[in-house]
Design a protein around this motif. Sequence first.
Motif, PDB file in Angstrom:
ATOM      1  N   ILE A  19      58.982  42.437  22.523  1.00 37.18           N
ATOM      2  CA  ILE A  19      60.405  42.631  22.204  1.00 37.18           C
ATOM      3  C   ILE A  19      61.066  43.543  23.241  1.00 37.18           C
ATOM      4  O   ILE A  19      62.163  43.262  23.717  1.00 37.18           O
ATOM      5  CB  ILE A  19      60.570  43.195  20.780  1.00 37.18           C
ATOM      6  CG1 ILE A  19      60.197  42.123  19.752  1.00 37.18           C
ATOM      7  CG2 ILE A  19      61.986  43.692  20.541  1.00 37.18           C
ATOM      8  CD1 ILE A  19      60.091  42.640  18.334  1.00 37.18           C
ATOM      9  N   THR A  20      60.382  44.613  23.633  1.00 33.29           N
ATOM     10  CA  THR A  20      60.950  45.529  24.621  1.00 33.29           C
ATOM     11  C   THR A  20      61.136  44.849  25.972  1.00 33.29           C
ATOM     12  O   THR A  20      62.165  45.030  26.627  1.00 33.29           O
ATOM     13  CB  THR A  20      60.034  46.749  24.831  1.00 33.29           C
ATOM     14  OG1 THR A  20      59.282  47.012  23.676  1.00 33.29           O
ATOM     15  CG2 THR A  20      60.824  47.981  25.147  1.00 33.29           C
ATOM     16  N   ASN A  21      60.150  44.092  26.403  1.00 34.52           N
ATOM     17  CA  ASN A  21      60.264  43.372  27.677  1.00 34.52           C
ATOM     18  C   ASN A  21      61.382  42.330  27.626  1.00 34.52           C
ATOM     19  O   ASN A  21      62.126  42.164  28.596  1.00 34.52           O
ATOM     20  CB  ASN A  21      58.944  42.702  28.040  1.00 34.52           C
ATOM     21  CG  ASN A  21      57.894  43.700  28.431  1.00 34.52           C
ATOM     22  OD1 ASN A  21      58.199  44.844  28.758  1.00 34.52           O
ATOM     23  ND2 ASN A  21      56.651  43.287  28.373  1.00 34.52           N
ATOM     24  N   TYR A  22      61.506  41.651  26.521  1.00 33.51           N
ATOM     25  CA  TYR A  22      62.557  40.645  26.358  1.00 33.51           C
ATOM     26  C   TYR A  22      63.939  41.293  26.493  1.00 33.51           C
ATOM     27  O   TYR A  22      64.796  40.790  27.224  1.00 33.51           O
ATOM     28  CB  TYR A  22      62.403  39.977  24.987  1.00 33.51           C
ATOM     29  CG  TYR A  22      63.431  38.919  24.704  1.00 33.51           C
ATOM     30  CD1 TYR A  22      63.302  37.645  25.229  1.00 33.51           C
ATOM     31  CD2 TYR A  22      64.538  39.195  23.909  1.00 33.51           C
ATOM     32  CE1 TYR A  22      64.249  36.666  24.977  1.00 33.51           C
ATOM     33  CE2 TYR A  22      65.488  38.226  23.646  1.00 33.51           C
ATOM     34  CZ  TYR A  22      65.337  36.966  24.172  1.00 33.51           C
ATOM     35  OH  TYR A  22      66.274  36.016  23.919  1.00 33.51           O
ATOM     36  N   ILE A  23      64.134  42.407  25.830  1.00 35.85           N
ATOM     37  CA  ILE A  23      65.421  43.111  25.904  1.00 35.85           C
ATOM     38  C   ILE A  23      65.685  43.612  27.323  1.00 35.85           C
ATOM     39  O   ILE A  23      66.798  43.505  27.833  1.00 35.85           O
ATOM     40  CB  ILE A  23      65.462  44.267  24.888  1.00 35.85           C
ATOM     41  CG1 ILE A  23      65.497  43.709  23.465  1.00 35.85           C
ATOM     42  CG2 ILE A  23      66.653  45.183  25.131  1.00 35.85           C
ATOM     43  CD1 ILE A  23      65.302  44.749  22.381  1.00 35.85           C
ATOM     44  N   ALA A  24      64.647  44.138  27.991  1.00 37.68           N
ATOM     45  CA  ALA A  24      64.822  44.660  29.352  1.00 37.68           C
ATOM     46  C   ALA A  24      65.235  43.563  30.326  1.00 37.68           C
ATOM     47  O   ALA A  24      66.140  43.756  31.141  1.00 37.68           O
ATOM     48  CB  ALA A  24      63.528  45.320  29.817  1.00 37.68           C
ATOM     49  N   VAL A  25      64.608  42.395  30.240  1.00 39.65           N
ATOM     50  CA  VAL A  25      64.961  41.301  31.139  1.00 39.65           C
ATOM     51  C   VAL A  25      66.377  40.814  30.849  1.00 39.65           C
ATOM     52  O   VAL A  25      67.149  40.526  31.775  1.00 39.65           O
ATOM     53  CB  VAL A  25      63.928  40.152  31.024  1.00 39.65           C
ATOM     54  CG1 VAL A  25      64.408  38.912  31.734  1.00 39.65           C
ATOM     55  CG2 VAL A  25      62.593  40.598  31.584  1.00 39.65           C
ATOM     56  N   LYS A  26      66.748  40.736  29.588  1.00 40.80           N
ATOM     57  CA  LYS A  26      68.117  40.332  29.237  1.00 40.80           C
ATOM     58  C   LYS A  26      69.129  41.318  29.798  1.00 40.80           C
ATOM     59  O   LYS A  26      70.197  40.928  30.269  1.00 40.80           O
ATOM     60  CB  LYS A  26      68.287  40.230  27.722  1.00 40.80           C
ATOM     61  CG  LYS A  26      67.562  39.072  27.117  1.00 40.80           C
ATOM     62  CD  LYS A  26      68.201  37.786  27.540  1.00 40.80           C
ATOM     63  CE  LYS A  26      67.481  36.615  26.927  1.00 40.80           C
ATOM     64  NZ  LYS A  26      67.981  35.351  27.384  1.00 40.80           N
TER      65      LYS A  26
END
Length: 67
Positions: A19-26
């Motif tokens: 979830i953290t990686n997904y938010i960071a890439v977005k």
Amino acid sequence: MTILAYCLLPVIAALIGWITNYIAVKMIFRPRHEIRFAGIRIMGLIPKRKHDLAIKIAERSKRSHFT
């Protein structure tokens, strides 16, 4: 701790990491167009610096392909 707790810990940790990686890439790529809110300009990092990024990529490929 029970066996269930030992099995759930890595699953929960992996979910939080995903979830953290997904938010960071977005956040890197969005918003694509500038948004103005209360005098603050908001824009994704890559779209904001696309001209500089294009120049750096061109220089790097020129250096590696033609030297």
